[in-house]
Design a protein around this motif. Structure first.
Motif, PDB file in Angstrom:
ATOM      1  N   PRO A 238     -42.369   0.684  40.166  1.00  6.81           N
ATOM      2  CA  PRO A 238     -42.046   0.745  38.730  1.00  6.81           C
ATOM      3  C   PRO A 238     -42.324  -0.588  38.052  1.00  6.81           C
ATOM      4  N   ASP A 239     -42.366  -0.557  36.738  1.00 11.24           N
ATOM      5  CA  ASP A 239     -42.559  -1.786  35.964  1.00 11.24           C
ATOM      6  C   ASP A 239     -41.246  -2.563  35.937  1.00 11.24           C
ATOM      7  N   ASP A 240     -40.926  -3.105  37.095  1.00  7.79           N
ATOM      8  CA  ASP A 240     -39.685  -3.856  37.267  1.00  7.79           C
ATOM      9  C   ASP A 240     -40.031  -5.135  38.024  1.00  7.79           C
ATOM     10  N   ARG A 241     -39.815  -6.287  37.385  1.00  3.37           N
ATOM     11  CA  ARG A 241     -40.253  -7.554  37.962  1.00  3.37           C
ATOM     12  C   ARG A 241     -39.592  -7.827  39.311  1.00  3.37           C
ATOM     13  N   THR A 242     -38.327  -7.465  39.460  1.00 12.12           N
ATOM     14  CA  THR A 242     -37.626  -7.720  40.718  1.00 12.12           C
ATOM     15  C   THR A 242     -38.187  -6.871  41.846  1.00 12.12           C
ATOM     16  N   VAL A 243     -38.420  -5.588  41.585  1.00 15.25           N
ATOM     17  CA  VAL A 243     -38.971  -4.689  42.602  1.00 15.25           C
ATOM     18  C   VAL A 243     -40.355  -5.163  43.025  1.00 15.25           C
ATOM     19  N   VAL A 272     -46.871  -7.886  37.428  1.00 12.20           N
ATOM     20  CA  VAL A 272     -47.492  -8.343  38.667  1.00 12.20           C
ATOM     21  C   VAL A 272     -47.889  -9.806  38.541  1.00 12.20           C
ATOM     22  N   ARG A 273     -48.479 -10.164  37.424  1.00 13.11           N
ATOM     23  CA  ARG A 273     -48.929 -11.543  37.236  1.00 13.11           C
ATOM     24  C   ARG A 273     -47.780 -12.537  37.382  1.00 13.11           C
ATOM     25  N   THR A 274     -46.692 -12.301  36.676  1.00 16.21           N
ATOM     26  CA  THR A 274     -45.582 -13.249  36.727  1.00 16.21           C
ATOM     27  C   THR A 274     -44.932 -13.279  38.109  1.00 16.21           C
ATOM     28  N   ALA A 275     -44.899 -12.112  38.803  1.00 13.52           N
ATOM     29  CA  ALA A 275     -44.311 -12.064  40.147  1.00 13.52           C
ATOM     30  C   ALA A 275     -45.152 -12.847  41.143  1.00 13.52           C
TER      31      ALA A 275
END
Length: 420
Positions: A238-243, A272-275
């Motif tokens: 999902p569009d979830d930065r933590t996941v 994805v980029r920031t992760a």
């Protein structure tokens, strides 16, 4: 596993020609796949880690190429029939024999049988007539005819396969011919693959308005499989930065490469980029190509990361012409420039100067040869064009205007690793 330098993907933000980008990758990347030994019958598609040097000749002895009769050429009459007594018989697998005397004689011989000592020529049985132990030979045979020489295929000390080769059926057969039972190969490159997006659904799932089925992950999975990679399909995140950050961190520990498509631009939902940047670094390579152009290259820790465009045609083209050479380098494979073939253009097309471009085309043959016909739709999201096409017409950076009937370079999918 070899580690890559932290700055191996560092690159300027200028629009880069494809060949320059590939040369830069070749210079900076190193093999990360370790070595293992596999049985010969498990070697298909694997990447050879060491050269294969023959320790015996093939064939190991002179032998007959046909069923017939072995003779000494000096015993033949060059102007008339020669009649010779048949004094022996040798089949394939029989130990070598020799005549008991230097008299003019013949020995019955079968395909693959060892040539008897002192005999240099074999006459095909169709060209001879045997009656009551006497064979009658017509004139005109050349010296050494129908004789296979020891080592004419492989000689002791020959390097028959080279490190970096992707092993084909004929390579396995050649290796078997010198008696090898196992080969040193690179371990399969371990690739973590996932898609991101709240709008994506797996095929078979209930699909709501605004949702779409995930095609890219399946196309990429197939391409990776044909390259011999070991794939961990992490599914849709999902569009979830933590996941996403957790998935990146965990997969980077146990994989040689992390591969995604889409989700790496600067939008609010592109996490994805920031992760990746939080756990390593990322660089955008703007290639002077169409379809495609932006590709995200970086590292999660010390594990390479590749983020491909979101449109399915752009995903496949950038994988075939850019990501595949990158994967080959990581996996230890020798990188070869794919071959193009001249064909007639069956379409008109205009493009920008200084940009490499690919047109999806279907090959058609008539009395004048092959013509590349452009698929009816050419948008970067038209995946049906890749399914219907025979390959890609590759247009160089210098080309700007194509007219029907002109000669163009056709790049078949088989040259890019896609096999039927």
């Amino acid at each position: 596993m070899t580690q890559l330098s932290d700055d191996c993907f560092a690159h300027g933000n200028q629009l880069t020609p494809l060949d320059e980008a590939l040369a830069l990758l070749a210079k900076r990347l190193t093999t990360v796949a370790d070595v293992e030994v596999v049985a010969l019958n498990e070697g298909l598609g694997r990447i050879l880690a060491t050269d294969v040097v023959a320790d015996r000749s093939v064939p190991p002895h002179d032998n007959s190429a046909v069923d017939g009769y072995a003779v000494r050429f000096s015993d033949l009459n060059p102007a008339a029939d020669t009649s010779l007594p048949v004094v022996g018989r040798i089949a394939a697998g029989d130990p070598p024999v020799s005549a008991d005397s230097d008299e003019a004689v013949a020995i019955r011989l079968f395909t693959g049988a060892v040539m008897p000592a002192g005999f240099d020529t074999v006459l095909m049985q169709e060209d001879c007539q045997e009656e009551d132990g006497i064979v009658h030979v017509m004139p005109g045979i050349r010296k050494g005819a129908n004789r296979r020489f020891s080592g004419e295929d492989v000689s002791t000390g020959d390097k028959i396969l080279h490190a970096g080769q992707r092993l084909r059926p004929q390579d396995l057969g050649l290796t078997a011919s010198i008696g090898f039972t196992a080969l040193s190969v690179r371990k399969r490159l371990r690739v973590a693959l996932f898609s991101t997006g709240n709008e994506l659904r797996d095929p078979g799932a209930v699909i709501e308005p605004g949702a779409v089925y995930d095609a890219n992950r399946f196309a990429l999975g197939g391409l990776l499989t044909q390259l011999g990679c070991s794939i961990s399909d992490l599914g849709i995140l999902p569009d979830d930065r933590t996941v996403i950050a957790d998935a990146l961190r965990e997969s980077a520990v146990t994989h040689d490469l992390v591969l995604t498509s889409g989700g790496v631009s600067v939008g609010e939902e592109d996490h994805v980029r920031t992760a990746v940047e939080a756990q390593g670094q990322i660089h955008f390579w703007r290639l002077s190509i169409k379809p495609g152009r932006p590709i995200a290259l970086g590292q999660v820790g010390r594990t390479p990361f590749v983020g491909l465009p979101g449109n399915p045609v752009a995903v496949m083209v950038t994988f075939l012409r850019f990501t595949r050479p990158l994967i080959d380098r990581l996996a230890g494979a020798t990188i070869h420039q794919p071959k193009t073939f001249p064909v007639r253009a069956g379409f008109d097309h205009r493009k920008k100067l200084r940009r490499r471009e690919w047109v999806r085309a279907i090959l058609e043959k008539d009395n004048d040869g092959w013509t590349a016909c452009k698929y009816r739709q050419d948008g970067a999201g038209v995946l049906s064009s890749m399914a219907a096409a025979s390959g890609l017409v590759e247009l160089s950076e210098e080309t700007t205007d194509i007219r029907a009937g002109m000669t163009v370079d056709f790049l078949p999918f088989s040259e890019l690793g896609i096999v039927a």
